[in-house]
Design an enzyme around this catalytic site. Structure first.
Site, PDB file in Angstrom:
ATOM      1  N   GLU A  15      -3.260  -7.802  -8.871  1.00 20.03           N
ATOM      2  CA  GLU A  15      -1.945  -7.298  -8.445  1.00 20.03           C
ATOM      3  C   GLU A  15      -2.065  -5.927  -7.785  1.00 20.03           C
ATOM      4  O   GLU A  15      -1.374  -5.641  -6.802  1.00 20.03           O
ATOM      5  CB  GLU A  15      -0.990  -7.254  -9.646  1.00 20.03           C
ATOM      6  CG  GLU A  15      -0.649  -8.652 -10.155  1.00 20.03           C
ATOM      7  CD  GLU A  15       0.226  -8.644 -11.410  1.00 20.03           C
ATOM      8  OE1 GLU A  15       0.691  -7.563 -11.830  1.00 20.03           O
ATOM      9  OE2 GLU A  15       0.452  -9.737 -11.966  1.00 20.03           O
TER      10      GLU A  15
ATOM     11  N   HIS B 233      -2.947  -4.476 -14.989  1.00 24.33           N
ATOM     12  CA  HIS B 233      -3.907  -5.315 -15.722  1.00 24.33           C
ATOM     13  C   HIS B 233      -4.846  -5.994 -14.740  1.00 24.33           C
ATOM     14  O   HIS B 233      -4.562  -6.057 -13.539  1.00 24.33           O
ATOM     15  CB  HIS B 233      -3.146  -6.366 -16.537  1.00 24.33           C
ATOM     16  CG  HIS B 233      -2.124  -7.076 -15.708  1.00 24.33           C
ATOM     17  ND1 HIS B 233      -2.443  -8.111 -14.864  1.00 24.33           N
ATOM     18  CD2 HIS B 233      -0.791  -6.828 -15.529  1.00 24.33           C
ATOM     19  CE1 HIS B 233      -1.359  -8.494 -14.224  1.00 24.33           C
ATOM     20  NE2 HIS B 233      -0.338  -7.729 -14.592  1.00 24.33           N
TER      21      HIS B 233
ATOM     22  N   ASP C  61       4.001  -1.486 -14.718  1.00 20.92           N
ATOM     23  CA  ASP C  61       3.926  -2.800 -15.353  1.00 20.92           C
ATOM     24  C   ASP C  61       3.795  -2.582 -16.863  1.00 20.92           C
ATOM     25  O   ASP C  61       3.832  -1.432 -17.338  1.00 20.92           O
ATOM     26  CB  ASP C  61       2.717  -3.574 -14.777  1.00 20.92           C
ATOM     27  CG  ASP C  61       2.868  -5.084 -14.906  1.00 20.92           C
ATOM     28  OD1 ASP C  61       3.783  -5.551 -15.594  1.00 20.92           O
ATOM     29  OD2 ASP C  61       2.029  -5.797 -14.320  1.00 20.92           O
TER      30      ASP C  61
ATOM     31  N   HIS D  44       7.678  -5.123 -14.084  1.00 19.16           N
ATOM     32  CA  HIS D  44       7.248  -6.150 -15.036  1.00 19.16           C
ATOM     33  C   HIS D  44       8.317  -7.231 -15.244  1.00 19.16           C
ATOM     34  O   HIS D  44       9.500  -6.911 -15.420  1.00 19.16           O
ATOM     35  CB  HIS D  44       6.921  -5.484 -16.381  1.00 19.16           C
ATOM     36  CG  HIS D  44       6.633  -6.460 -17.484  1.00 19.16           C
ATOM     37  ND1 HIS D  44       5.501  -7.258 -17.486  1.00 19.16           N
ATOM     38  CD2 HIS D  44       7.322  -6.782 -18.605  1.00 19.16           C
ATOM     39  CE1 HIS D  44       5.508  -8.009 -18.566  1.00 19.16           C
ATOM     40  NE2 HIS D  44       6.610  -7.756 -19.261  1.00 19.16           N
TER      41      HIS D  44
ATOM     42  N   HIS E 245      -3.872 -11.720 -15.354  1.00 16.77           N
ATOM     43  CA  HIS E 245      -3.210 -12.728 -14.522  1.00 16.77           C
ATOM     44  C   HIS E 245      -2.896 -12.090 -13.177  1.00 16.77           C
ATOM     45  O   HIS E 245      -3.008 -10.869 -13.027  1.00 16.77           O
ATOM     46  CB  HIS E 245      -1.921 -13.241 -15.184  1.00 16.77           C
ATOM     47  CG  HIS E 245      -0.842 -12.207 -15.284  1.00 16.77           C
ATOM     48  ND1 HIS E 245      -0.831 -11.245 -16.262  1.00 16.77           N
ATOM     49  CD2 HIS E 245       0.244 -11.957 -14.508  1.00 16.77           C
ATOM     50  CE1 HIS E 245       0.223 -10.466 -16.090  1.00 16.77           C
ATOM     51  NE2 HIS E 245       0.896 -10.865 -15.027  1.00 16.77           N
TER      52      HIS E 245
END
Ligand SMILES: [Zn+2]
Length: 282
Positions: free
Chosen positions: A143, A112, A8, A65, A124
Site C-alpha cells: 500500500e 503494514h 492506517d 483505514h 495485505h
C-alpha cells in the site's frame, strides 16, 4: 510547509491481531477496536506535533483505514485538519484534488507489509479477501508503494513510513529515501513484539523531525511509463469481474493486467480493479 499524513491501523504499536482493527455484529468485540482508535490518534498526534515543530504551517490527516471513519476528530491535535468520510481516492484522498494545494511531503503512519509477506503483521494490499499480489512494472507494491506512486504524480515525496519491521524491509526497496520507523517486530500474521505506545510516539516524532530536516533528499516515486499494473486475485471470479474494466486483460486464471499513462492513472486503475473484484461478492 504543508504536510500530508495518511494513517492506517494495522501497523500501530500495540496492534497485532485482525480483531483489533475492525468490529462487527457477529465479529470482533468493539472494545478492542475502540482502544486501537486511541492508539491511532496517539501516533498521528506524534507526527503532527513533530511536523509543526519542524516548521509546518499546515498538517492534513487522512484517516486511511477500513471505513475511514476511525479517528475521532476530538482526539486529534487541534492544529491539524482531518479528512474523514467516504473517499473515492481512498488512502490518498486529499492529494491532487482541486483546491487541495501542494504538499511538501507525505508521512504514512500505522502502515503494514504487502499481501503475501511471510511474517508481516496483518499483511495485505488493500483487500485481505481478494488480492494476493499487486505489481507495477513487475515489482510487487504494498500500500505504501501504490500510495507513494499517486502522491508522487502530484509532486509529493514520501518522507516517512511507520509500521513493523516487515514493512520497513519493503519500504527500503520501494522508497529508499523515506525515513523508516519500526514500532514493532513482526513475528507472524497476528503476532508481534511491540514497543509501548509511548515509545512508538517518541520514535515517530524523532523520525518526522529527521525526515523534514532533509526534505531536499526526498524523491518522488515515478514508475517507468507506460506503467504496467498487474493484480493477482485470490479467485478466478475476482479476475473475471476486474477484467470488465476497459483496457484490462486477463493475464492468467487469477490475474489481470492493465497499462496506464502515468502514476495517477496507474493508481486509479489499480483501485478500479480492486473495487470491481470486490463486486463479485466473493
Ligand atoms: Zn488498514
Amino acid at each position: 510547509m504543508r504536510i500530508y499524513i495518511s494513517v492506517d491501523m494495522e501497523g500501530l504499536a500495540g496492534v497485532a491481531h485482525p480483531h483489533q482493527v475492525t468490529f462487527g455484529p457477529n465479529g470482533p468485540d468493539r472494545a478492542d477496536y475502540d482502544r486501537s482508535r486511541a492508539l491511532m490518534a496517539g501516533e498521528a498526534n506524534a507526527a503532527i506535533a513533530a511536523a509543526f515543530d519542524a516548521g509546518a504551517d499546515e498538517v492534513v490527516v487522512n484517516d486511511s483505514h477500513w471505513s475511514m471513519r476511525n479517528l475521532r476528530a476530538e482526539d486529534l491535535d487541534p492544529r491539524a485538519r482531518l479528512i474523514v468520510g467516504d473517499k473515492p481516492l481512498s488512502m490518498t484522498q486529499g492529494i491532487g484534488e482541486a483546491g487541495d494545494g501542494a504538499f511538501d511531503a507525505a508521512c504514512f503512519i500505522g502502515y503494514h507489509a504487502g499481501a503475501g509477506h511471510p511474517t508481516g503483521v496483518i499483511a495485505h494490499t488493500y483487500s485481505s479477501a481478494t488480492i494476493m499480489e499487486v505489481r507495477v512494472n513487475g515489482v510487487p507494491h504494498n500500500e505504501a508503494g501504490l500510495n507513494a506512486m499517486r502522491v508522487g504524480h502530484h509532486g509529493v515525496p514520501v518522507a516517512l513510513v511507520a509500521g513493523d519491521d516487515a514493512l520497513a524491509g519493503e519500504v527500503e526497496l520501494l522508497l529508499p529515501w523515506a525515513e523508516r520507523v519500526v514500532v514493532k517486530r513482526a513475528l507472524g500474521y497476528s503476532l508481534a513484539e511491540s514497543l509501548s505506545p509511548e515509545a512508538a510516539r517518541q520514535a515517530i516524532g524523532e523520525g518526522v523531525q529527521r525526515a523534514l530536516d532533509r526534505l531536499d533528499e526526498l524523491r518522488l516515486l515515478e514508475p517507468a511509463l507506460p506503467a504496467v499494473v498487474e493484480v493477482d486475485f485470490r479467485f478466478p471470479a475476482h479476475a473475471a469481474f476486474a477484467a470488465v474494466l476497459p483496457g484490462a486483460e486477463r493475464s492468467g486464471p487469477r490475474s489481470v493486467r492493465i497499462e496506464a499513462e502515468d502514476g495517477e492513472a496507474a493508481f486509479r486503475r489499480f483501485l478500479a480493479l480492486h473495487r470491481m473484484a470486490a463486486a463479485s461478492g466473493l
